[in-house]
Design a protein around this motif. Structure first.
Motif, PDB file in Angstrom:
ATOM      1  N   LEU A 124       0.758  -1.408   0.062  1.00 40.16           N
ATOM      2  CA  LEU A 124      -0.145   0.115   0.077  1.00 40.16           C
ATOM      3  C   LEU A 124       0.893   1.483  -0.038  1.00 40.16           C
ATOM      4  N   PRO A 125       1.983   1.243   0.888  1.00 39.34           N
ATOM      5  CA  PRO A 125       2.569   2.609   0.887  1.00 39.34           C
ATOM      6  C   PRO A 125       3.257   2.969  -0.568  1.00 39.34           C
ATOM      7  N   ALA A 126       3.641   1.989  -1.432  1.00 37.39           N
ATOM      8  CA  ALA A 126       4.406   2.072  -2.538  1.00 37.39           C
ATOM      9  C   ALA A 126       3.376   2.390  -3.644  1.00 37.39           C
ATOM     10  N   ALA A 127       2.056   1.847  -3.512  1.00 39.80           N
ATOM     11  CA  ALA A 127       0.999   2.070  -4.474  1.00 39.80           C
ATOM     12  C   ALA A 127       0.555   3.678  -4.515  1.00 39.80           C
ATOM     13  N   VAL A 128       0.551   4.034  -3.035  1.00 41.25           N
ATOM     14  CA  VAL A 128       0.034   5.471  -2.645  1.00 41.25           C
ATOM     15  C   VAL A 128       0.959   6.405  -3.121  1.00 41.25           C
ATOM     16  N   ARG A 129       2.426   5.883  -3.070  1.00 42.81           N
ATOM     17  CA  ARG A 129       3.287   6.952  -3.787  1.00 42.81           C
ATOM     18  C   ARG A 129       3.437   6.792  -5.247  1.00 42.81           C
ATOM     19  N   GLU A 130       3.177   5.823  -6.073  1.00 47.37           N
ATOM     20  CA  GLU A 130       3.063   5.568  -7.312  1.00 47.37           C
ATOM     21  C   GLU A 130       1.896   6.577  -7.805  1.00 47.37           C
ATOM     22  N   MET A 131       0.772   6.429  -7.152  1.00 46.43           N
ATOM     23  CA  MET A 131      -0.561   7.054  -7.756  1.00 46.43           C
ATOM     24  C   MET A 131      -0.345   8.577  -7.537  1.00 46.43           C
ATOM     25  N   ARG A 132       0.519   8.992  -6.412  1.00 51.70           N
ATOM     26  CA  ARG A 132       0.637  10.402  -6.375  1.00 51.70           C
ATOM     27  C   ARG A 132       1.675  10.818  -7.197  1.00 51.70           C
ATOM     28  N   GLY A 133       2.771   9.818  -7.675  1.00 47.77           N
ATOM     29  CA  GLY A 133       3.603  10.582  -8.771  1.00 47.77           C
ATOM     30  C   GLY A 133       2.908  10.653  -9.979  1.00 47.77           C
ATOM     31  N   ARG A 134       1.617   9.729 -10.269  1.00 46.23           N
ATOM     32  CA  ARG A 134       1.023   9.971 -11.628  1.00 46.23           C
ATOM     33  C   ARG A 134      -0.102  11.159 -11.500  1.00 46.23           C
ATOM     34  N   ILE A 135      -0.586  11.561 -10.160  1.00 42.88           N
ATOM     35  CA  ILE A 135      -1.626  12.204 -10.491  1.00 42.88           C
ATOM     36  C   ILE A 135      -1.031  13.787 -10.177  1.00 42.88           C
ATOM     37  N   ALA A 136       0.039  14.070  -9.702  1.00 41.73           N
ATOM     38  CA  ALA A 136       0.660  15.347  -9.507  1.00 41.73           C
ATOM     39  C   ALA A 136       0.660  15.799 -11.013  1.00 41.73           C
ATOM     40  N   PRO A 137       1.268  15.430 -11.918  1.00 50.01           N
ATOM     41  CA  PRO A 137       1.354  15.765 -13.271  1.00 50.01           C
ATOM     42  C   PRO A 137      -0.048  16.069 -13.913  1.00 50.01           C
ATOM     43  N   GLU A 138      -0.863  15.015 -13.723  1.00 54.35           N
ATOM     44  CA  GLU A 138      -2.209  15.206 -14.240  1.00 54.35           C
ATOM     45  C   GLU A 138      -2.966  16.443 -13.867  1.00 54.35           C
ATOM     46  N   ALA A 139      -2.759  16.809 -12.464  1.00 54.12           N
ATOM     47  CA  ALA A 139      -3.232  17.871 -11.740  1.00 54.12           C
ATOM     48  C   ALA A 139      -2.794  19.027 -12.326  1.00 54.12           C
ATOM     49  N   LEU A 140      -1.460  19.214 -12.815  1.00 55.93           N
ATOM     50  CA  LEU A 140      -0.879  20.343 -13.323  1.00 55.93           C
ATOM     51  C   LEU A 140      -1.320  20.808 -14.704  1.00 55.93           C
ATOM     52  N   GLU A 141      -1.504  19.506 -15.546  1.00 53.15           N
ATOM     53  CA  GLU A 141      -1.834  19.610 -16.643  1.00 53.15           C
ATOM     54  C   GLU A 141      -3.441  20.067 -16.859  1.00 53.15           C
ATOM     55  N   ALA A 142      -4.160  19.651 -15.922  1.00 50.51           N
ATOM     56  CA  ALA A 142      -5.659  19.918 -16.027  1.00 50.51           C
ATOM     57  C   ALA A 142      -5.924  21.231 -15.254  1.00 50.51           C
ATOM     58  N   GLY A 143      -4.748  22.133 -15.282  1.00 49.05           N
ATOM     59  CA  GLY A 143      -5.099  23.305 -14.548  1.00 49.05           C
ATOM     60  C   GLY A 143      -5.471  23.454 -12.947  1.00 49.05           C
ATOM     61  N   ASN A 144      -4.839  22.153 -12.525  1.00 52.96           N
ATOM     62  CA  ASN A 144      -5.047  22.348 -10.957  1.00 52.96           C
ATOM     63  C   ASN A 144      -6.613  22.259 -10.822  1.00 52.96           C
ATOM     64  N   GLY A 145      -7.555  21.569 -11.634  1.00 51.49           N
ATOM     65  CA  GLY A 145      -8.835  21.166 -11.280  1.00 51.49           C
ATOM     66  C   GLY A 145      -9.093  20.839  -9.858  1.00 51.49           C
ATOM     67  N   PRO A 146     -10.388  20.934  -9.343  1.00 50.77           N
ATOM     68  CA  PRO A 146     -10.725  20.666  -7.903  1.00 50.77           C
ATOM     69  C   PRO A 146     -10.699  19.368  -7.566  1.00 50.77           C
ATOM     70  N   VAL A 147     -11.165  18.294  -8.797  1.00 58.35           N
ATOM     71  CA  VAL A 147     -11.380  16.903  -8.428  1.00 58.35           C
ATOM     72  C   VAL A 147     -10.022  16.305  -8.188  1.00 58.35           C
ATOM     73  N   LEU A 148      -9.272  16.675  -9.056  1.00 55.86           N
ATOM     74  CA  LEU A 148      -7.793  16.009  -8.993  1.00 55.86           C
ATOM     75  C   LEU A 148      -6.762  16.592  -7.923  1.00 55.86           C
ATOM     76  N   ARG A 149      -7.113  17.711  -7.606  1.00 56.19           N
ATOM     77  CA  ARG A 149      -6.342  18.652  -6.798  1.00 56.19           C
ATOM     78  C   ARG A 149      -6.665  17.912  -5.165  1.00 56.19           C
ATOM     79  N   ASP A 150      -8.392  17.284  -5.234  1.00 54.53           N
ATOM     80  CA  ASP A 150      -8.595  16.615  -3.956  1.00 54.53           C
ATOM     81  C   ASP A 150      -7.976  15.258  -3.730  1.00 54.53           C
ATOM     82  N   LEU A 151      -8.052  14.792  -4.917  1.00 50.84           N
ATOM     83  CA  LEU A 151      -7.390  13.428  -4.955  1.00 50.84           C
ATOM     84  C   LEU A 151      -5.781  13.353  -4.542  1.00 50.84           C
ATOM     85  N   LEU A 152      -5.176  14.313  -5.111  1.00 55.68           N
ATOM     86  CA  LEU A 152      -4.010  14.729  -4.859  1.00 55.68           C
ATOM     87  C   LEU A 152      -3.479  14.878  -3.401  1.00 55.68           C
ATOM     88  N   GLU A 153      -4.526  15.780  -2.687  1.00 55.22           N
ATOM     89  CA  GLU A 153      -4.289  16.004  -1.211  1.00 55.22           C
ATOM     90  C   GLU A 153      -4.712  14.622  -0.667  1.00 55.22           C
TER      91      GLU A 153
END
Length: 166
Positions: free
Chosen positions: A121-150
């Motif tokens: 689980l810790p590695a899976a969470v880290r991997e997903m955080r690494g994937r979503i961070a650039p997606e959130a930036l690319e999407a203009g830091n939209g509220p849904v991806l920002r909440d998931l990243l938080e």
């Protein structure tokens, strides 16, 4: 817009368009896209039109079932599960819980069952955080991806990746 205008804008014959309207003909993917162009449809509307026009769901499900017994997931841009094969449905049942959670991220971050059924689980969470961070930036830091990243950042604090001992 008249039918004639649509046929001219789409480069589709009036007879073929009439057959499409009455269900006497099935449109090809190209025809659907030509009509979508003629109607100047937004991407979401184009996708809905493509889904309505053909065996889209059946093709997707076949793609999902092909790798069995290995898991396969179809998720949207907010990491909500849209389709799975049987193997994945069995794997996701515990973290989905009774609420039938569809967000893969919420399953990782909020499900009490996640820690019990996901060995890394810790590695899976880290991997997903690494994937979503650039997606959130690319999407203009939209509220849904920002909440998931938080949520992933909070889960990273609760489930730190263990450092190898020396």
């Amino acid at each position: 817009m008249s039918q004639l205008d649509l046929t001219l804008d789409c480069d589709v014959s009036a007879l073929h368009l009439s057959f499409l309207e009455t269900g006497q003909a099935k449109p090809s993917r190209e025809t659907v896209l030509q009509i979508a162009d003629g109607l100047i449809l937004a991407l979401a509307s184009r996708n809905a039109l493509l889904q309505a026009a053909g065996p889209f769901r059946a093709v997707l499900q076949e793609m999902m079932d092909r790798p069995a017994p290995y898991p396969a997931i179809l998720a949207d841009r907010h990491w909500r599960v849209r389709a799975t094969n049987t193997s994945t449905a069995l794997l996701l049942a515990p973290p989905q819980g009774e609420a039938n959670e569809t967000s893969l991220i919420r399953m990782l971050t909020d499900s009490p069952a996640a820690e019990a059924v996901i060995e890394n689980l810790p590695a899976a969470v880290r991997e997903m955080r690494g994937r979503i961070a650039p997606e959130a930036l690319e999407a203009g830091n939209g509220p849904v991806l920002r909440d998931l990243l938080e949520a992933l950042e909070a889960a990273s604090l609760r489930h730190p990746v263990a450092r190898p001992s020396r």
